[in-house]
Scaffold this motif. Sequence first.
Motif, mmCIF file in Angstrom:
data_model
loop_
_atom_site.group_PDB
_atom_site.id
_atom_site.type_symbol
_atom_site.label_atom_id
_atom_site.label_comp_id
_atom_site.label_asym_id
_atom_site.label_seq_id
_atom_site.Cartn_x
_atom_site.Cartn_y
_atom_site.Cartn_z
ATOM 1 N N ASP A 70 0.809 -1.219 0.000
ATOM 2 C CA ASP A 70 0.000 0.000 0.000
ATOM 3 C C ASP A 70 0.842 1.269 0.000
ATOM 4 O OD1 ASP A 70 0.999 -0.016 2.567
ATOM 5 O OD2 ASP A 70 -0.947 0.039 3.572
ATOM 6 N N GLY A 71 2.161 1.125 -0.128
ATOM 7 C CA GLY A 71 3.037 2.290 -0.235
ATOM 8 C C GLY A 71 3.754 2.694 1.033
ATOM 9 N N LEU A 72 3.345 2.167 2.180
ATOM 10 C CA LEU A 72 3.995 2.543 3.434
ATOM 11 C C LEU A 72 5.448 2.100 3.430
ATOM 12 C CD1 LEU A 72 3.660 3.720 6.316
ATOM 13 C CD2 LEU A 72 3.123 1.390 7.071
ATOM 14 N N ALA A 73 6.344 3.015 3.783
ATOM 15 C CA ALA A 73 7.764 2.675 3.849
ATOM 16 C C ALA A 73 7.996 1.615 4.910
ATOM 17 C CB ALA A 73 8.589 3.926 4.170
ATOM 18 N N MET A 74 8.760 0.582 4.563
ATOM 19 C CA MET A 74 9.044 -0.475 5.523
ATOM 20 C C MET A 74 9.846 0.076 6.692
ATOM 21 S SD MET A 74 9.855 -3.791 3.171
ATOM 22 C CE MET A 74 8.577 -4.471 2.103
ATOM 23 N N SER A 75 9.441 -0.298 7.893
ATOM 24 C CA SER A 75 10.104 0.181 9.109
ATOM 25 C C SER A 75 9.849 -0.812 10.230
ATOM 26 C CB SER A 75 9.559 1.553 9.511
ATOM 27 O OG SER A 75 10.018 1.933 10.792
ATOM 28 N N SER A 76 10.818 -0.954 11.102
ATOM 29 C CA SER A 76 10.639 -1.826 12.263
ATOM 30 C C SER A 76 9.503 -1.341 13.152
ATOM 31 C CB SER A 76 11.942 -1.884 13.072
ATOM 32 O OG SER A 76 13.004 -2.361 12.280
ATOM 33 N N ARG A 77 9.220 -0.047 13.106
ATOM 34 C CA ARG A 77 8.161 0.505 13.958
ATOM 35 C C ARG A 77 6.758 0.202 13.431
ATOM 36 N NH1 ARG A 77 12.438 4.062 14.882
ATOM 37 N NH2 ARG A 77 12.724 4.617 17.075
ATOM 38 N N ASN A 78 6.647 -0.220 12.170
ATOM 39 C CA ASN A 78 5.320 -0.481 11.613
ATOM 40 C C ASN A 78 4.571 -1.550 12.390
ATOM 41 O OD1 ASN A 78 5.939 1.391 9.662
ATOM 42 N ND2 ASN A 78 6.183 -0.090 8.005
ATOM 43 N N ARG A 79 5.313 -2.496 12.970
ATOM 44 C CA ARG A 79 4.647 -3.582 13.690
ATOM 45 C C ARG A 79 3.970 -3.089 14.964
ATOM 46 N NH1 ARG A 79 9.397 -7.634 14.291
ATOM 47 N NH2 ARG A 79 10.075 -6.573 12.416
ATOM 48 N N ALA B 220 8.956 14.148 5.684
ATOM 49 C CA ALA B 220 7.908 14.301 6.691
ATOM 50 C C ALA B 220 8.133 13.363 7.854
ATOM 51 C CB ALA B 220 6.534 14.036 6.068
ATOM 52 N N ALA B 221 7.655 13.798 9.006
ATOM 53 C CA ALA B 221 7.551 12.940 10.196
ATOM 54 C C ALA B 221 6.220 13.247 10.846
ATOM 55 C CB ALA B 221 8.696 13.202 11.162
ATOM 56 N N GLY C 107 -0.952 7.647 16.989
ATOM 57 C CA GLY C 107 -0.888 7.124 18.346
ATOM 58 C C GLY C 107 0.498 7.367 18.931
ATOM 59 N N THR C 108 1.153 6.293 19.341
ATOM 60 C CA THR C 108 2.486 6.418 19.937
ATOM 61 C C THR C 108 3.610 6.168 18.928
ATOM 62 O OG1 THR C 108 2.506 4.078 20.578
ATOM 63 C CG2 THR C 108 1.605 5.657 22.170
ATOM 64 N N VAL C 109 3.246 5.938 17.665
ATOM 65 C CA VAL C 109 4.241 5.564 16.659
ATOM 66 C C VAL C 109 4.583 6.766 15.787
ATOM 67 C CG1 VAL C 109 4.811 3.994 14.769
ATOM 68 C CG2 VAL C 109 3.344 3.218 16.644
ATOM 69 N N ARG C 110 5.864 7.047 15.703
ATOM 70 C CA ARG C 110 6.350 8.147 14.856
ATOM 71 C C ARG C 110 6.845 7.569 13.539
ATOM 72 N NH1 ARG C 110 11.254 11.068 13.899
ATOM 73 N NH2 ARG C 110 10.975 13.335 13.885
ATOM 74 N N LEU C 111 6.238 8.009 12.441
ATOM 75 C CA LEU C 111 6.608 7.536 11.114
ATOM 76 C C LEU C 111 7.350 8.630 10.362
ATOM 77 C CD1 LEU C 111 3.243 5.855 10.029
ATOM 78 C CD2 LEU C 111 5.257 4.731 11.002
ATOM 79 N N ARG D 123 -1.006 4.471 5.508
ATOM 80 C CA ARG D 123 -0.755 4.571 4.068
ATOM 81 C C ARG D 123 -1.000 5.982 3.545
ATOM 82 N NH1 ARG D 123 -5.741 4.713 1.618
ATOM 83 N NH2 ARG D 123 -7.454 3.889 2.884
ATOM 84 N N ARG D 124 -1.732 6.797 4.316
ATOM 85 C CA ARG D 124 -2.022 8.155 3.868
ATOM 86 C C ARG D 124 -0.782 9.045 3.888
ATOM 87 N NH1 ARG D 124 -7.700 8.180 7.221
ATOM 88 N NH2 ARG D 124 -8.759 6.720 5.839
ATOM 89 N N LEU D 125 0.225 8.649 4.646
ATOM 90 C CA LEU D 125 1.459 9.443 4.641
ATOM 91 C C LEU D 125 2.144 9.376 3.268
ATOM 92 C CD1 LEU D 125 3.529 11.223 6.045
ATOM 93 C CD2 LEU D 125 4.582 9.151 7.002
ATOM 94 N N PRO D 126 2.477 8.187 2.734
ATOM 95 C CA PRO D 126 3.092 8.171 1.404
ATOM 96 C C PRO D 126 2.155 8.677 0.311
ATOM 97 C CG PRO D 126 2.583 5.929 2.135
ATOM 98 C CD PRO D 126 2.411 6.823 3.318
#
Length: 288
Positions: A185-194, A269-270, A274-278, A205-208
């Motif tokens: 869906d376009g979201l950049a892969m990150s360990s924080r995604n989980r 962008a950052a 919730g508690t997750v910073r993307l 997905r709205r960020l990308p």
Amino acid sequence: MPRPPMHTLDAVAALRQTVRDWKRQGLTVGLVPTMGALHEGHLSLARAALAQADRVIVSIFVNPTQFDNPSDLATYPRTWDDDRRLLADAGVHVLYAPTVAEMYPAGFATHVSVAGVSAGLCGAHRPGHFDGVATVVCKLFLQSQADMAFFGEKDFQQIHVVRRMATDLDIPIRLVACPTLREADGLAMSSRNRRLAGPERDQARRLPETLRDAARRIAVGDSVAAVLAQARERLVAGGFAEIDYLELRADADLASLAHYDGRPARLLAAARLGTVRLIDNMSVPTKA
């Protein structure tokens, strides 16, 4: 011919001896620094290293000095068994996993600080973060004596910080920036995604999507200020409660751009769900 087993090392002396043995054979060495919780993005860096270097080291070290929030350090995912299996399956030669005491022994009192490219963006919102990054990466470069190091473009400001550090300190290493890998869906892969819970994962997905749309509009001449303001509104409407930054910067030196003048540029962008910073970034398309 069967693939040789991956060696796991946790001491600087053992790593240096291994690298000395490789270099006596005329072999080149690639390094992929990570903090573990590996995903396909990390593995793509390992594969890029394996394609360009004779021997590859992947480091796993959750570096405490780059966390400005203690709770973020405490909750950072740690998946050692899975990480080790993934790297062995990929054909990595050495997994280097030093302890905190090995990396920062008693009496440690030296820190590396990079001015200029560390200012603003994540540097403004995470005090001390890039000092921690520059210090640990400098140590990894010196410990491994690698010929080249591989980093993902998702952490675009970090690449600039590390490149400036290595250049200024005359560390003979070539930095290789690799494209950001994304989910379907376009979201950049990150360990924080989980850590994204329930509906947050769909909102992410709205960020990308927002960055991609904004980059296209800037490329065709729309006002940068207007595009960025509307992108912020779109992210807030999409569930992002806090936006740390959304800016247009020059690719070459991260200079802030109030107007798009045709040179390679990137939206960075950052934002928080919730508690997750993307974090994410998108290049502004250039005209053919």
